[in-house]
Design a protein around this motif. Structure first.
Motif, PDB file in Angstrom:
ATOM      1  N   UNK A 151      -3.045  -2.939   5.218  1.00  0.00           N
ATOM      2  CA  UNK A 151      -4.142  -2.433   6.051  1.00  0.00           C
ATOM      3  C   UNK A 151      -3.657  -1.364   7.025  1.00  0.00           C
ATOM      4  N   UNK A 152      -2.468  -1.566   7.573  1.00  0.00           N
ATOM      5  CA  UNK A 152      -1.905  -0.527   8.444  1.00  0.00           C
ATOM      6  C   UNK A 152      -1.537   0.717   7.649  1.00  0.00           C
ATOM      7  N   UNK A 180      -5.648   6.743   4.725  1.00  0.00           N
ATOM      8  CA  UNK A 180      -6.415   7.275   3.594  1.00  0.00           C
ATOM      9  C   UNK A 180      -7.807   6.635   3.513  1.00  0.00           C
ATOM     10  N   UNK A 181      -8.156   5.853   4.519  1.00  0.00           N
ATOM     11  CA  UNK A 181      -9.501   5.295   4.593  1.00  0.00           C
ATOM     12  C   UNK A 181      -9.797   4.195   3.598  1.00  0.00           C
ATOM     13  N   UNK A 188       1.294 -11.960   3.653  1.00  0.00           N
ATOM     14  CA  UNK A 188       2.147 -11.092   4.470  1.00  0.00           C
ATOM     15  C   UNK A 188       1.989  -9.606   4.156  1.00  0.00           C
ATOM     16  N   UNK A 189       1.615  -9.289   2.908  1.00  0.00           N
ATOM     17  CA  UNK A 189       1.421  -7.881   2.543  1.00  0.00           C
ATOM     18  C   UNK A 189       0.092  -7.328   3.046  1.00  0.00           C
ATOM     19  N   UNK A 192       0.786  -1.227   0.000  1.00  0.00           N
ATOM     20  CA  UNK A 192       0.000   0.000   0.000  1.00  0.00           C
ATOM     21  C   UNK A 192       0.817   1.276   0.000  1.00  0.00           C
ATOM     22  N   UNK A 193       2.135   1.159  -0.166  1.00  0.00           N
ATOM     23  CA  UNK A 193       3.000   2.326  -0.012  1.00  0.00           C
ATOM     24  C   UNK A 193       2.706   3.419  -1.044  1.00  0.00           C
ATOM     25  N   UNK A 194       2.458   3.044  -2.284  1.00  0.00           N
ATOM     26  CA  UNK A 194       2.228   4.055  -3.325  1.00  0.00           C
ATOM     27  C   UNK A 194       0.863   4.706  -3.140  1.00  0.00           C
ATOM     28  N   UNK A 195      -0.153   3.908  -2.899  1.00  0.00           N
ATOM     29  CA  UNK A 195      -1.495   4.461  -2.709  1.00  0.00           C
ATOM     30  C   UNK A 195      -1.539   5.375  -1.485  1.00  0.00           C
TER      31      UNK A 195
END
Length: 250
Positions: free
Chosen positions: A86-87, A92-93, A80-81, A59-62
């Protein structure tokens, strides 16, 4: 000065979860595409009402978007991702859903006006079109054909390039599903690996470059790569990136 054994041990010990490449700072470099995917994606997100990020990784880019749409979802296939995503995306909801790379998307038809993806493993074009509203947009940065092939060929010997990852094939897949391709660009980007430890971590993290990679199985080739870097400097390869934007025309 670190020995071969030191470097290999260090590279093998680095966790591979998420899509954070900060460990490579000072040890490997990669040029970035001229189009600036993160900036393009953030602009589309700011204008969207409902958006989906497919195969979000950690989720790093989003998570970098300054303005999130009212409805925001993401999918990820690797367990694992999921916890990382989720964290990372709580701020950004975004709702993060476990979805296999080849599976149907668990969302209603005509649900999103924007679908994005950075480096998808595969793309279910039929599902992308189904979940897009009429006039909706798919914006993605794909890994192109023959990406990092210099490293693949060094480790495994010459291998055929998958034509299914070429820019024309990506466009053909979108068009076959009924989407209109409005932008298609491709660039080859220089990569440099400054030590064998960086190569080991990269091959553990980006598993499709050498699909069966283990240090034990490829030890002889890693020794040769280590010697090459000592004698000649960084090992150079080229990543291939394709930007595609397609529209659901109804």
């Amino acid at each position: 000065m670190p020995t071969f054994e030191d470097l290999v041990t260090e590279g093998a010990a680095v966790p591979t979860e998420g899509w954070d490449f900060s460990w490579f700072d000072g040890r490997a470099t990669e040029q970035r595409p001229s189009w600036g995917y993160s900036t393009l994606m953030a602009g589309r997100m700011a204008a969207a009402r409902a958006a989906l990020d497919v195969q979000t990784g950690g989720g790093e880019v989003l998570a970098s978007i300054p303005v999130a749409p009212p409805v925001l979802a993401a999918t990820e296939s690797w367990a694992p991702n999921l916890a990382i995503a989720r964290r990372t995306l709580a701020g950004v909801g975004a709702t993060v859903v476990h979805v296999g790379d080849h599976d149907d998307l668990p969302f209603p038809t005509d649900h999103f006006d924007l679908v994005v993806s950075r480096h998808p493993v595969t793309t279910r074009w039929d599902e992308v079109r189904r979940v897009l509203r009429p006039g909706g947009t798919y914006l993605a940065q794909h890994v192109g054909a023959g990406s990092v092939r210099e490293l693949t060929d060094f480790m495994m010997g010459p291998r055929p390039v998958d034509p299914g990852r070429s820019a024309p094939s990506i466009a053909a897949g979108a068009e076959a599903a009924g989407l209109e391709v409005v932008d298609l660009r491709q660039e080859a980007l220089r990569m440099e690996f400054h030590d064998v430890g960086a190569v080991v971590h990269f091959l553990h993290k980006v598993i499709w470059i050498v699909p069966d990679f283990t240090v034990a199985a490829y030890r002889d080739r890693l020794v040769e790569l280590h010697r090459f870097v000592e004698r000649h400097g960084p090992f150079v390869a080229h990543s291939q990136r394709v930007l595609v934007e397609a529209r659901e025309v109804g």
